[in-house]
Enzyme design. Structure first.
Site, PDB file in Angstrom:
ATOM      1  N   GLU A 182       0.886  -1.180   0.000  1.00 55.13           N
ATOM      2  CA  GLU A 182       0.000   0.000   0.000  1.00 55.13           C
ATOM      3  C   GLU A 182       0.914   1.218   0.000  1.00 55.13           C
ATOM      4  O   GLU A 182       1.525   1.538   1.019  1.00 55.13           O
ATOM      5  CB  GLU A 182      -0.879  -0.013   1.253  1.00 55.13           C
ATOM      6  CG  GLU A 182      -1.551  -1.367   1.447  1.00 55.13           C
ATOM      7  CD  GLU A 182      -3.013  -1.259   1.764  1.00 55.13           C
ATOM      8  OE1 GLU A 182      -3.683  -0.381   1.189  1.00 55.13           O
ATOM      9  OE2 GLU A 182      -3.466  -2.051   2.592  1.00 55.13           O
ATOM     10  N   CYS A 238      -1.877   9.563   2.478  1.00 53.59           N
ATOM     11  CA  CYS A 238      -1.609   8.980   1.153  1.00 53.59           C
ATOM     12  C   CYS A 238      -2.682   9.405   0.163  1.00 53.59           C
ATOM     13  O   CYS A 238      -2.418   9.515  -1.032  1.00 53.59           O
ATOM     14  CB  CYS A 238      -1.507   7.465   1.252  1.00 53.59           C
ATOM     15  SG  CYS A 238      -2.931   6.706   2.043  1.00 53.59           S
TER      16      CYS A 238
HETATM   17  P1  NAD Z   1       8.777   4.897   3.944  1.00 57.92           P
HETATM   18  O1  NAD Z   1       8.626   4.067   2.736  1.00 57.92           O
HETATM   19  O2  NAD Z   1       9.967   5.754   4.081  1.00 57.92           O
HETATM   20  O3  NAD Z   1       8.785   3.945   5.253  1.00 57.92           O
HETATM   21  C1  NAD Z   1       7.707   3.102   5.560  1.00 57.92           C
HETATM   22  C2  NAD Z   1       8.205   1.967   6.424  1.00 57.92           C
HETATM   23  O4  NAD Z   1       9.061   1.134   5.655  1.00 57.92           O
HETATM   24  C3  NAD Z   1       9.027   2.400   7.622  1.00 57.92           C
HETATM   25  O5  NAD Z   1       8.717   1.560   8.709  1.00 57.92           O
HETATM   26  C4  NAD Z   1      10.452   2.183   7.148  1.00 57.92           C
HETATM   27  O6  NAD Z   1      11.372   1.966   8.198  1.00 57.92           O
HETATM   28  C5  NAD Z   1      10.306   0.935   6.300  1.00 57.92           C
HETATM   29  N1  NAD Z   1      11.287   0.755   5.242  1.00 57.92           N
HETATM   30  C6  NAD Z   1      11.904   1.705   4.493  1.00 57.92           C
HETATM   31  N2  NAD Z   1      12.678   1.120   3.563  1.00 57.92           N
HETATM   32  C7  NAD Z   1      12.528  -0.216   3.708  1.00 57.92           C
HETATM   33  C8  NAD Z   1      13.079  -1.352   3.037  1.00 57.92           C
HETATM   34  N3  NAD Z   1      13.934  -1.230   2.004  1.00 57.92           N
HETATM   35  N4  NAD Z   1      12.704  -2.581   3.447  1.00 57.92           N
HETATM   36  C9  NAD Z   1      11.826  -2.722   4.462  1.00 57.92           C
HETATM   37  N5  NAD Z   1      11.298  -1.697   5.149  1.00 57.92           N
HETATM   38  C10 NAD Z   1      11.649  -0.453   4.770  1.00 57.92           C
HETATM   39  O7  NAD Z   1       7.428   5.724   4.083  1.00 57.92           O
HETATM   40  P2  NAD Z   1       7.072   6.843   5.164  1.00 57.92           P
HETATM   41  O8  NAD Z   1       7.805   8.096   4.842  1.00 57.92           O
HETATM   42  O9  NAD Z   1       7.192   6.272   6.517  1.00 57.92           O
HETATM   43  O10 NAD Z   1       5.514   7.053   4.905  1.00 57.92           O
HETATM   44  C11 NAD Z   1       4.982   7.907   3.963  1.00 57.92           C
HETATM   45  C12 NAD Z   1       4.599   7.140   2.711  1.00 57.92           C
HETATM   46  O11 NAD Z   1       3.632   6.136   3.028  1.00 57.92           O
HETATM   47  C13 NAD Z   1       3.915   8.051   1.694  1.00 57.92           C
HETATM   48  O12 NAD Z   1       4.390   7.730   0.413  1.00 57.92           O
HETATM   49  C14 NAD Z   1       2.438   7.678   1.832  1.00 57.92           C
HETATM   50  O13 NAD Z   1       1.675   7.955   0.680  1.00 57.92           O
HETATM   51  C15 NAD Z   1       2.530   6.218   2.123  1.00 57.92           C
HETATM   52  N6  NAD Z   1       1.309   5.728   2.755  1.00 57.92           N
HETATM   53  C16 NAD Z   1       0.472   4.916   2.032  1.00 57.92           C
HETATM   54  C17 NAD Z   1      -0.735   4.471   2.589  1.00 57.92           C
HETATM   55  C18 NAD Z   1      -1.673   3.571   1.802  1.00 57.92           C
HETATM   56  O14 NAD Z   1      -2.594   2.994   2.403  1.00 57.92           O
HETATM   57  N7  NAD Z   1      -1.512   3.431   0.499  1.00 57.92           N
HETATM   58  C19 NAD Z   1      -1.076   4.849   3.889  1.00 57.92           C
HETATM   59  C20 NAD Z   1      -0.197   5.672   4.600  1.00 57.92           C
HETATM   60  C21 NAD Z   1       0.992   6.102   4.012  1.00 57.92           C
END
Ligand code: NAD
Length: 479
Positions: A250, A284
């Site tokens: 997501e 998001c």
């Molecule tokens: P991010 O991708 O930086 O991090 C999300 C999570 O993934 C964190 O826990 C991070 O530590 C982990 N992570 C990062 N790289 C990783 C890897 N290579 N392998 C495994 N885990 C990893 O995102 P963010 O800045 O925390 O959140 C914002 C983003 O989330 C925005 O793009 C937003 O649109 C999206 N989001 C989507 C939804 C949805 O339902 N589609 C809901 C909320 C947020």
């Protein structure tokens, strides 16, 4: 929660016990309104992940042997305890990522309601179906829990994102390792302190990518439920592909809004202000591309600027605050660079658009007109309180331009013309809101389009994702 608790060093929760990390490197949790460090947590390691996955694996057989009614009852008891602590959780979220407490409470309540509803869906889900074969035999389809799931969450709704993933995964009989965002671990730790499940069923590993990467690639993980950015989602999807386990992704969005010429301009502008600025635009499905019919465009922009005045920024701990800071300086730099880039290419800031002096990563509610679809402000996720408005000469032009995006998360349409609404439904998006935003009933099922993700969720689809079907063919009994 007291100040003393907030400045503690957070720990992992594995096999029903709080435990330190194998890596003693600590990272700070910073309050984005004050820029003060309010807690520390381990950055995480593969060894922590190994320990948590092993605990989840040990607990899985016993958990899946319980009846679904029993599992759901235990999840509901946890939901009750979370609900009782809504105020405290909303305050923790505010301190770790800035969301105003008043707004946080509403989203946490929605998260608890979602946990309850999604767990209860398991009571009517068909974990087993059976059909009689024409030759007298029987074909049985049994949906087994996949095993151990990894749930990796972002910071923008720290509590709600954890709860949103867990109901079907746990109710199906899977055990779980949760890895929350490194920018908002406090409220998730509190969720685990309120836990009411057998040891090892739900485990918590804190940290950044040092914990996330080994978790999503772990051989004993069978399902990854990842919520986060497109960039990280691509890596998670690739890791899941290498390990050949299932991934539900997501990811981010760049959601369009189309405003027709037959709407009530003032109330629609107010709705769009809410969709662009609530949670400081860090949703998001925030409204990030606004296509307005030329017949009402001038009045709409005036009303949008007026509505934006209600979103003054402040420390979210203050009662009545409508907009807190952005989560950190890096996020504010991304937002401001998109705004300045758009202005350098000819767009006009109608309100906001400047980084304020002083402490805290605040950014004002910003309305921009004269934007082009080629600008990064219209092509890349902004994740900030910015409403870019483009004028279209017809609803059809709005549909065409809204469709042209690398993303396909959600879309909102304001119109009272049936043919226009039907045309808008062809735009690739997981969710389409008509004359509302963020509303809807619990039976929703969706899969994001394009780069916004992969894997259907919601209602029974979440149970399909959390289970693996196997078919048993039994021969007809010989007479
Ligand atoms: P991010 O991708 O930086 O991090 C999300 C999570 O993934 C964190 O826990 C991070 O530590 C982990 N992570 C990062 N790289 C990783 C890897 N290579 N392998 C495994 N885990 C990893 O995102 P963010 O800045 O925390 O959140 C914002 C983003 O989330 C925005 O793009 C937003 O649109 C999206 N989001 C989507 C939804 C949805 O339902 N589609 C809901 C909320 C947020």
């Amino acid at each position: 929660m007291t100040d003393e608790t907030d400045t503690r060093t957070l720990q992992n929760f594995i096999d029903g016990a709080w435990t330190g990390s194998f890596d003693d490197t600590l990272l700070p949790v910073v309050n984005p309104a004050t820029q003060e460090t309010i807690a520390r947590f381990p950055r995480g390691s593969g060894a922590d992940v190994d320990r948590a996955v092993a605990a989840a694996l040990r607990a899985q057989a016993e958990w899946s042997a319980l009846s679904v009614e029993d599992r759901v009852a235990r999840i509901l008891r946890w939901a009750d305890r979370i609900e009782e602590h809504t105020d405290e959780l909303a305050e923790l979220e505010c301190r770790e990522m800035g969301k105003p407490v008043d707004i946080g409470r509403r989203f946490i309540a929605a998260g608890v309601a979602g946990l309850r509803a999604s767990a209860q869906e398991g009571l009517s889900y068909s974990f087993e179906t059976s059909t009689d074969d024409p030759g007298g035999g029987r074909t049985q389809v049994i949906r087994h829990p996949v095993g151990v799931a990894a749930v990796v969450t972002p910071w923008n709704f720290p509590v709600t994102m954890v709860l949103a993933a867990l109901g079907p995964v746990l109710a199906s009989g899977n055990t779980v390792v949760v890895k929350p965002s490194e920018r908002s671990p406090l409220s998730t730790v509190r969720l685990f302190e309120l836990l009411d499940l057998p040891a090892g069923v739900l485990n918590l590993v804190l940290g950044d990518v040092h914990a996330g990467e080994p978790l999503v690639a772990h051989d004993d993980i069978d399902l990854v439920h990842f919520t986060g950015s497109v960039a990280a989602g691509r890596k998670v999807g690739a890791a899941a592909g290498r390990s050949l386990h299932r991934a539900v992704l997501e990811l981010g969005g760049k959601d369009p809004v189309i405003v027709d010429d037959d709407v009530d301009v003032r109330s629609t502008a107010e709705a769009v202000a809410f969709g662009s600025f609530v949670n400081t635009g860090q949703i998001c499905t925030s409204m990030e591309r606004i296509y307005v019919h030329e017949a009402i465009a001038e009045e709409f922009v005036e009303e949008l600027v007026r509505a934006s005045e209600a979103y003054a920024y402040d420390d979210g701990l203050k009662s009545g605050a409508m907009m807190g800071p952005l989560v950190d300086g890096r996020q504010r730099d991304i937002v401001h660079s998109q705004v300045t880039d758009a202005v350098s290419r000819g767009a006009t800031v109608r309100t906001g658009g400047r980084i304020p002096d002083g402490t805290g990563y605040f950014y004002p509610a910003t309305v921009i007109t004269g934007v082009e679809d080629s600008m990064p402000l219209m092509t890349e996720e902004t994740f900030g309180p910015v409403a870019p408005v483009a004028v279209v000469s017809s609803f059809a032009e709005g549909v065409r331009r809204a469709s042209r995006s690398a993303f396909g998360l959600a879309l909102t349409v304001y119109s009272h013309t049936t043919e226009h609404l039907e045309a808008a439904k062809t735009i690739p998006a997981g969710v389409i809101w008509v004359n509302q935003w963020q509303g809807g009933g619990g039976a929703a099922t969706y899969e994001p389009a394009r780069a916004s993700g992969m894997g259907a969720t919601g209602a029974t689809a979440s149970y399909d994702a959390a289970t693996r079907p196997s078919t048993v063919h039994t021969a007809a009994a010989s007479s």
